[in-house]
Design an enzyme around this catalytic site. Structure first.
Site, PDB file in Angstrom:
ATOM      1  N   GLU A 160     -38.538  -3.558  17.093  1.00  0.00           N
ATOM      2  CA  GLU A 160     -39.893  -3.434  17.653  1.00  0.00           C
ATOM      3  C   GLU A 160     -40.724  -4.698  17.468  1.00  0.00           C
ATOM      4  O   GLU A 160     -41.865  -4.632  16.988  1.00  0.00           O
ATOM      5  CB  GLU A 160     -40.593  -2.211  17.033  1.00  0.00           C
ATOM      6  CG  GLU A 160     -39.813  -0.930  17.263  1.00  0.00           C
ATOM      7  CD  GLU A 160     -40.358   0.278  16.493  1.00  0.00           C
ATOM      8  OE1 GLU A 160     -41.382   0.145  15.822  1.00  0.00           O
ATOM      9  OE2 GLU A 160     -39.739   1.351  16.577  1.00  0.00           O
ATOM     10  N   ASN A 201     -33.681  -4.212  18.695  1.00  0.00           N
ATOM     11  CA  ASN A 201     -33.862  -2.798  19.033  1.00  0.00           C
ATOM     12  C   ASN A 201     -35.342  -2.544  19.318  1.00  0.00           C
ATOM     13  O   ASN A 201     -36.212  -3.043  18.590  1.00  0.00           O
ATOM     14  CB  ASN A 201     -33.415  -1.966  17.811  1.00  0.00           C
ATOM     15  CG  ASN A 201     -33.392  -0.475  18.076  1.00  0.00           C
ATOM     16  OD1 ASN A 201     -32.855  -0.031  19.081  1.00  0.00           O
ATOM     17  ND2 ASN A 201     -33.977   0.305  17.166  1.00  0.00           N
ATOM     18  N   HIS A 237     -37.167   6.980  23.285  1.00  0.00           N
ATOM     19  CA  HIS A 237     -37.985   8.143  22.882  1.00  0.00           C
ATOM     20  C   HIS A 237     -38.743   8.623  24.117  1.00  0.00           C
ATOM     21  O   HIS A 237     -39.775   8.079  24.483  1.00  0.00           O
ATOM     22  CB  HIS A 237     -38.941   7.759  21.753  1.00  0.00           C
ATOM     23  CG  HIS A 237     -38.218   7.437  20.485  1.00  0.00           C
ATOM     24  ND1 HIS A 237     -37.540   8.399  19.758  1.00  0.00           N
ATOM     25  CD2 HIS A 237     -38.036   6.274  19.826  1.00  0.00           C
ATOM     26  CE1 HIS A 237     -36.976   7.842  18.703  1.00  0.00           C
ATOM     27  NE2 HIS A 237     -37.257   6.553  18.718  1.00  0.00           N
ATOM     28  N   GLU A 266     -31.820   5.655  19.940  1.00  0.00           N
ATOM     29  CA  GLU A 266     -32.667   6.674  19.290  1.00  0.00           C
ATOM     30  C   GLU A 266     -33.148   7.721  20.282  1.00  0.00           C
ATOM     31  O   GLU A 266     -34.306   8.164  20.233  1.00  0.00           O
ATOM     32  CB  GLU A 266     -33.897   6.009  18.641  1.00  0.00           C
ATOM     33  CG  GLU A 266     -33.583   4.863  17.716  1.00  0.00           C
ATOM     34  CD  GLU A 266     -34.813   4.291  17.003  1.00  0.00           C
ATOM     35  OE1 GLU A 266     -35.904   4.896  17.048  1.00  0.00           O
ATOM     36  OE2 GLU A 266     -34.669   3.223  16.383  1.00  0.00           O
ATOM     37  N   ASP A 268     -34.412  10.783  22.167  1.00  0.00           N
ATOM     38  CA  ASP A 268     -34.848  12.179  22.082  1.00  0.00           C
ATOM     39  C   ASP A 268     -35.806  12.444  23.234  1.00  0.00           C
ATOM     40  O   ASP A 268     -36.342  11.510  23.844  1.00  0.00           O
ATOM     41  CB  ASP A 268     -35.428  12.589  20.720  1.00  0.00           C
ATOM     42  CG  ASP A 268     -36.491  11.652  20.175  1.00  0.00           C
ATOM     43  OD1 ASP A 268     -37.047  10.848  20.946  1.00  0.00           O
ATOM     44  OD2 ASP A 268     -36.783  11.735  18.968  1.00  0.00           O
TER      45      ASP A 268
END
Ligand code: G3I
Length: 347
Positions: A160, A201, A237, A266, A268
């Site tokens: 990030e 990432n 996300h 990651e 979801d």
């Protein structure tokens, strides 16, 4: 030749029906789905649950062939006091992975969050100066990567580091070390484990063009300088109240064309509660599209979800009134999203 033998020979010689070649048998679980499609499907792991919940452990080890510590390898977890290392959780993750043929993603070496208080306070109060901070970062990366040398397939080296407006993110790293900390971090990590794939990432890289452009140019520059960067991680996300990022596969391809490996790191898909059958169907579609996008890009090697059960998910704690973001419900029953993934095939 006896008629029976002739009949058997004919059957064996006959070509397979077309659908038998293009559609292998329905996989029994995500591990088999991954294997049939030539990727690894992973999950973030909650180490307390892994230790204390037999049903959680069983599902994790049956379904997933890749794992990421949700918090276990972050700086505050591994060095809560300066010079005092607590590797128990990270070690347990790696040991469990080795026993169950799971590859490991190391998460994460350089981040602005979940830093130990001794570090942030030291910088704030000026007891750690810039030169010392650089040494501390180098030692942190070297110590952690060396400890798991040969046991981590891929490291999230920087996490990030670009903001939503496309500027480099303000952090103690940028402020005190300047933008060169990114190249340094990759070089230090590579020295400590020359075989690990080293990743940048980030979130919102699926659709945010300001972020995509800055990240793309940054990686191009790093590669031009010979910096050992090997992969791009799309966190993924998502939420069903927003459109699915329809251009995601093209974005993946752009980064792959820079010579990078690609991973969904990651994923979801959250929703505004309460859960309804319609929302679950939309969620299933988002998961299906995400895996389809990954499989459409040959450089996409890993598809990791950020937790596999609604029993342990970061979402309700961070987004008021939202949740149910995972593939399995709180009782570990598969949701429509799980079934939707099992039906996906590489086209
Ligand atoms: O460890 C303490 C514990 O001692 C304390 O009692 C408890 C009380 O709240 O907090 C515990 O720390 C929590 C930590 O997770 C470990 O469970 C923190 O409060 C909590 O904020 C922290 O949240 C994590 C979050 O990163 C922090 O930024 C989530 O579990 C984790 O899922 C989330 O993961 C991030 C990825 O690393 C990077 N990408 C985004 C993703 C979601 O935010």
């Amino acid at each position: 030749m006896k008629p029976l033998i002739i009949a058997m020979a004919l059957v064996l010689a006959a070509p397979l029906p077309a659908n038998a070649q293009t559609h292998p048998r329905t996989p029994r679980d995500l591990r088999q789905l991954a294997q049939q499609n030539g990727i690894r499907i992973g999950s973030a792991v909650d180490l307390t649950a892994l230790r204390e919940e037999a049903d959680y452990r069983k599902v994790l080890n049956r379904e997933f062939s890749h794992v990421t510590g949700e918090n276990a390898m972050k700086w505050e977890s591994v060095e809560p006091e300066r010079g005092t290392y607590t590797w128990e959780d990270a070690d347990a993750l790696v040991a469990n992975a080795r026993r169950h043929d799971q590859k490991v993603r190391g998460h994460t070496l350089v981040w602005h969050n979940q830093l130990p208080a001794w570090l942030t306070t030291g910088v704030e109060q000026g007891t750690i100066d810039d030169a010392q901070l650089r040494d501390i970062l180098r030692d942190h990366i070297t110590t952690e990567v060396r400890r798991y040398r040969g046991k981590i397939r891929a490291w999230d080296v920087v996490n990030e580091i670009v903001d939503d407006d496309g500027a480099m993110r303000q952090s103690i790293w940028l402020t005190h070390l300047g933008p060169g900390y990114v190249a340094d971090a990759f070089r230090w990590a590579h020295r400590a484990d020359p075989h690990a794939k080293l990743y940048l990432n980030d979130y919102n890289l699926e659709w945010n063009s300001a972020k995509i452009e800055t990240t793309y140019n940054l990686i191009k520059d790093l590669k031009a300088q010979g910096v050992p960067i090997h992969g791009i991680g799309f966190q993924g996300h998502l939420g069903i109240q927003y459109d699915y990022p329809a251009d995601w596969a093209n974005v993946m391809r752009r980064f792959a064309d820079l010579g990078l490996e690609v991973a969904v790191t990651e994923l979801d898909v959250r929703m505004v509660l309460p859960v309804t059958p319609e929302k679950l169907a939309t969620q299933a579609d988002y998961y299906r599209r995400a895996l389809t996008d990954c499989l459409s890009v040959s450089a996409c090697r890993e598809f990791t979800v950020w937790g596999f059960t609604d029993r342990h998910s970061w979402v309700p704690g961070w987004f008021d009134g939202e949740g149910a973001a995972c593939l399995l419900d709180e009782n570990l029953a598969p949701k429509p999203a799980y079934q939707a993934l099992l039906a996906v095939r590489r086209s």
